[in-house]
Each structure stands twice: as C-alpha cells, then as structure tokens.
Scaffold this motif. Sequence first.
Motif, PDB file in Angstrom:
ATOM      1  N   ASP A  41     -11.970  -9.060   0.528  1.00  0.00           N
ATOM      2  CA  ASP A  41     -11.283 -10.350   0.696  1.00  0.00           C
ATOM      3  C   ASP A  41     -10.275 -10.624  -0.409  1.00  0.00           C
ATOM      4  OD1 ASP A  41     -12.620 -10.930   3.066  1.00  0.00           O
ATOM      5  OD2 ASP A  41     -14.286 -11.901   2.020  1.00  0.00           O
ATOM      6  N   GLY A  42     -10.436  -9.990  -1.553  1.00  0.00           N
ATOM      7  CA  GLY A  42      -9.520 -10.193  -2.665  1.00  0.00           C
ATOM      8  C   GLY A  42      -8.325  -9.253  -2.659  1.00  0.00           C
ATOM      9  N   THR A  43      -8.210  -8.446  -1.619  1.00  0.00           N
ATOM     10  CA  THR A  43      -7.114  -7.478  -1.527  1.00  0.00           C
ATOM     11  C   THR A  43      -6.249  -7.811  -0.320  1.00  0.00           C
ATOM     12  OG1 THR A  43      -8.526  -5.756  -2.465  1.00  0.00           O
ATOM     13  CG2 THR A  43      -6.543  -5.025  -1.333  1.00  0.00           C
ATOM     14  N   THR A  44      -4.976  -8.026  -0.569  1.00  0.00           N
ATOM     15  CA  THR A  44      -4.050  -8.335   0.529  1.00  0.00           C
ATOM     16  C   THR A  44      -3.293  -7.070   0.948  1.00  0.00           C
ATOM     17  OG1 THR A  44      -2.190  -8.830  -0.947  1.00  0.00           O
ATOM     18  CG2 THR A  44      -3.689 -10.668  -0.400  1.00  0.00           C
ATOM     19  N   ILE A  45      -2.682  -7.149   2.092  1.00  0.00           N
ATOM     20  CA  ILE A  45      -1.836  -6.038   2.548  1.00  0.00           C
ATOM     21  C   ILE A  45      -0.679  -5.851   1.572  1.00  0.00           C
ATOM     22  CG2 ILE A  45      -0.227  -5.310   4.364  1.00  0.00           C
ATOM     23  CD1 ILE A  45      -2.272  -6.474   6.384  1.00  0.00           C
ATOM     24  N   GLU A  46      -0.174  -6.936   1.023  1.00  0.00           N
ATOM     25  CA  GLU A  46       0.910  -6.843   0.042  1.00  0.00           C
ATOM     26  C   GLU A  46       0.448  -6.085  -1.208  1.00  0.00           C
ATOM     27  OE1 GLU A  46       0.085  -9.665   1.681  1.00  0.00           O
ATOM     28  OE2 GLU A  46       1.898  -9.915   2.886  1.00  0.00           O
ATOM     29  N   ASP A  47      -0.803  -6.325  -1.632  1.00  0.00           N
ATOM     30  CA  ASP A  47      -1.352  -5.583  -2.775  1.00  0.00           C
ATOM     31  C   ASP A  47      -1.372  -4.084  -2.473  1.00  0.00           C
ATOM     32  OD1 ASP A  47      -1.908  -7.990  -4.131  1.00  0.00           O
ATOM     33  OD2 ASP A  47      -3.974  -8.055  -3.367  1.00  0.00           O
ATOM     34  N   ILE A  48      -1.804  -3.756  -1.277  1.00  0.00           N
ATOM     35  CA  ILE A  48      -1.909  -2.348  -0.877  1.00  0.00           C
ATOM     36  C   ILE A  48      -0.540  -1.699  -0.806  1.00  0.00           C
ATOM     37  CG2 ILE A  48      -2.604  -0.778   0.979  1.00  0.00           C
ATOM     38  CD1 ILE A  48      -4.795  -2.929   1.686  1.00  0.00           C
ATOM     39  N   THR A  49       0.411  -2.372  -0.163  1.00  0.00           N
ATOM     40  CA  THR A  49       1.740  -1.769  -0.009  1.00  0.00           C
ATOM     41  C   THR A  49       2.444  -1.617  -1.349  1.00  0.00           C
ATOM     42  OG1 THR A  49       2.735  -3.933   0.515  1.00  0.00           O
ATOM     43  CG2 THR A  49       2.032  -2.548   2.373  1.00  0.00           C
ATOM     44  N   GLU A  50       2.241  -2.576  -2.242  1.00  0.00           N
ATOM     45  CA  GLU A  50       2.843  -2.487  -3.578  1.00  0.00           C
ATOM     46  C   GLU A  50       2.265  -1.296  -4.341  1.00  0.00           C
ATOM     47  OE1 GLU A  50       5.279  -3.306  -6.750  1.00  0.00           O
ATOM     48  OE2 GLU A  50       5.329  -4.272  -4.784  1.00  0.00           O
ATOM     49  N   ALA A  51       0.951  -1.172  -4.329  1.00  0.00           N
ATOM     50  CA  ALA A  51       0.294  -0.090  -5.065  1.00  0.00           C
ATOM     51  C   ALA A  51       0.584   1.282  -4.451  1.00  0.00           C
ATOM     52  CB  ALA A  51      -1.206  -0.331  -5.134  1.00  0.00           C
ATOM     53  N   ALA A  52       0.739   1.332  -3.139  1.00  0.00           N
ATOM     54  CA  ALA A  52       1.010   2.607  -2.451  1.00  0.00           C
ATOM     55  C   ALA A  52       2.495   2.927  -2.396  1.00  0.00           C
ATOM     56  CB  ALA A  52       0.434   2.573  -1.037  1.00  0.00           C
ATOM     57  N   ASP A  53       3.330   1.978  -2.834  1.00  0.00           N
ATOM     58  CA  ASP A  53       4.783   2.142  -2.833  1.00  0.00           C
ATOM     59  C   ASP A  53       5.326   2.418  -1.433  1.00  0.00           C
ATOM     60  OD1 ASP A  53       7.282   2.107  -4.031  1.00  0.00           O
ATOM     61  OD2 ASP A  53       7.265   4.268  -4.421  1.00  0.00           O
ATOM     62  N   VAL A  54       4.876   1.569  -0.491  1.00  0.00           N
ATOM     63  CA  VAL A  54       5.386   1.639   0.877  1.00  0.00           C
ATOM     64  C   VAL A  54       5.749   0.229   1.328  1.00  0.00           C
ATOM     65  CG1 VAL A  54       4.058   3.693   1.529  1.00  0.00           C
ATOM     66  CG2 VAL A  54       3.101   1.430   1.947  1.00  0.00           C
ATOM     67  N   ALA A  55       6.581   0.151   2.324  1.00  0.00           N
ATOM     68  CA  ALA A  55       6.946  -1.145   2.896  1.00  0.00           C
ATOM     69  C   ALA A  55       5.785  -1.680   3.742  1.00  0.00           C
ATOM     70  CB  ALA A  55       8.188  -0.998   3.765  1.00  0.00           C
ATOM     71  N   LYS A  56       5.755  -2.986   3.900  1.00  0.00           N
ATOM     72  CA  LYS A  56       4.713  -3.611   4.724  1.00  0.00           C
ATOM     73  C   LYS A  56       4.763  -3.050   6.145  1.00  0.00           C
ATOM     74  CE  LYS A  56       2.846  -8.178   5.695  1.00  0.00           C
ATOM     75  NZ  LYS A  56       3.024  -9.619   5.503  1.00  0.00           N
ATOM     76  N   ARG A  57       5.960  -2.855   6.634  1.00  0.00           N
ATOM     77  CA  ARG A  57       6.124  -2.288   7.978  1.00  0.00           C
ATOM     78  C   ARG A  57       5.506  -0.888   8.059  1.00  0.00           C
ATOM     79  NH1 ARG A  57      11.378  -2.148  11.837  1.00  0.00           N
ATOM     80  NH2 ARG A  57      10.624  -0.498  13.197  1.00  0.00           N
ATOM     81  N   SER A  58       5.667  -0.105   6.991  1.00  0.00           N
ATOM     82  CA  SER A  58       5.077   1.238   6.966  1.00  0.00           C
ATOM     83  C   SER A  58       3.559   1.165   7.031  1.00  0.00           C
ATOM     84  CB  SER A  58       5.493   1.990   5.702  1.00  0.00           C
ATOM     85  OG  SER A  58       6.871   2.256   5.717  1.00  0.00           O
ATOM     86  N   PHE A  59       2.974   0.193   6.337  1.00  0.00           N
ATOM     87  CA  PHE A  59       1.525   0.023   6.411  1.00  0.00           C
ATOM     88  C   PHE A  59       1.106  -0.122   7.868  1.00  0.00           C
ATOM     89  CE2 PHE A  59      -2.234  -2.554   6.900  1.00  0.00           C
ATOM     90  CZ  PHE A  59      -3.125  -1.999   5.998  1.00  0.00           C
TER      91      PHE A  59
END
Length: 117
Positions: free
Chosen positions: A41-59
């Motif tokens: 619950d403390g992890t957002t999609i934005e957190d994931i995309t930032e850390a993975a260096d991908v766009a939200k759309r790519s996620f």
Amino acid sequence: MADAKEIDGGVREGRRERKRRQTRERIESVALSLFLERGFDGTTIEDITEAADVAKRSFFDYFPSREEVVFAWQDSFSDELADAIAARPKDASIAEVIEGALTSALLAASSDPQHLA
C-alpha cells in the motif's frame, strides 16, 4: 524482418524480445523490492516507474495493475514447477514426480530472497 532467428534447430531471442523481457524483469524486480521496503500500500505505480526508469505508460504495457506484478511471480513459479515435472524420469511414480517437482521448484524459488519474501 523477424525478431527471432533459428540457429542450430533452436530459436534465439531477438533484440526486441530481449529488450522487452529485460524491461519487464526490471519493473518486476524494482516493484518487488519497493513492496518489501515500503509495503504494497505504500508503493505507488509512480514509485515503481521512477525506480525502474520507465514511463507510466510502459508500466501498463507490461502490467495492468500493481497486483499483477505480484502475480507475475506465481507465473514464474508454475513454469519452474512444469519444468521440474518434465525433467523427472518417465518411470517414476506419480508421487515421486510430484514430490521431486515441488521440492525442485520450491528450492529454485527460495534461492532468491526477493521471491522468498
């Protein structure tokens, strides 16, 4: 032009497939690390995309939701289980096949601390 090439009777992964696989694996790995660190619950999609260096759309090209990232582990575990069953001797009893395959798949899964968690 085809993305995969046949070499010596086997199919080699093409550059496009390799890049897609690597991106998917990177997103999955980063997401699982963040889930362990911050909680689901403390992890957002934005957190994931930032850390993975991908766009939200790519996620969303790879995973329809955060939940699907977690479920991806189940898919890999079932693949490991199927491979372990296929590797068992043909003359083994069904109980031996199931026990050996489960043991093998669980050992493979538990060898990675991220997947174990």
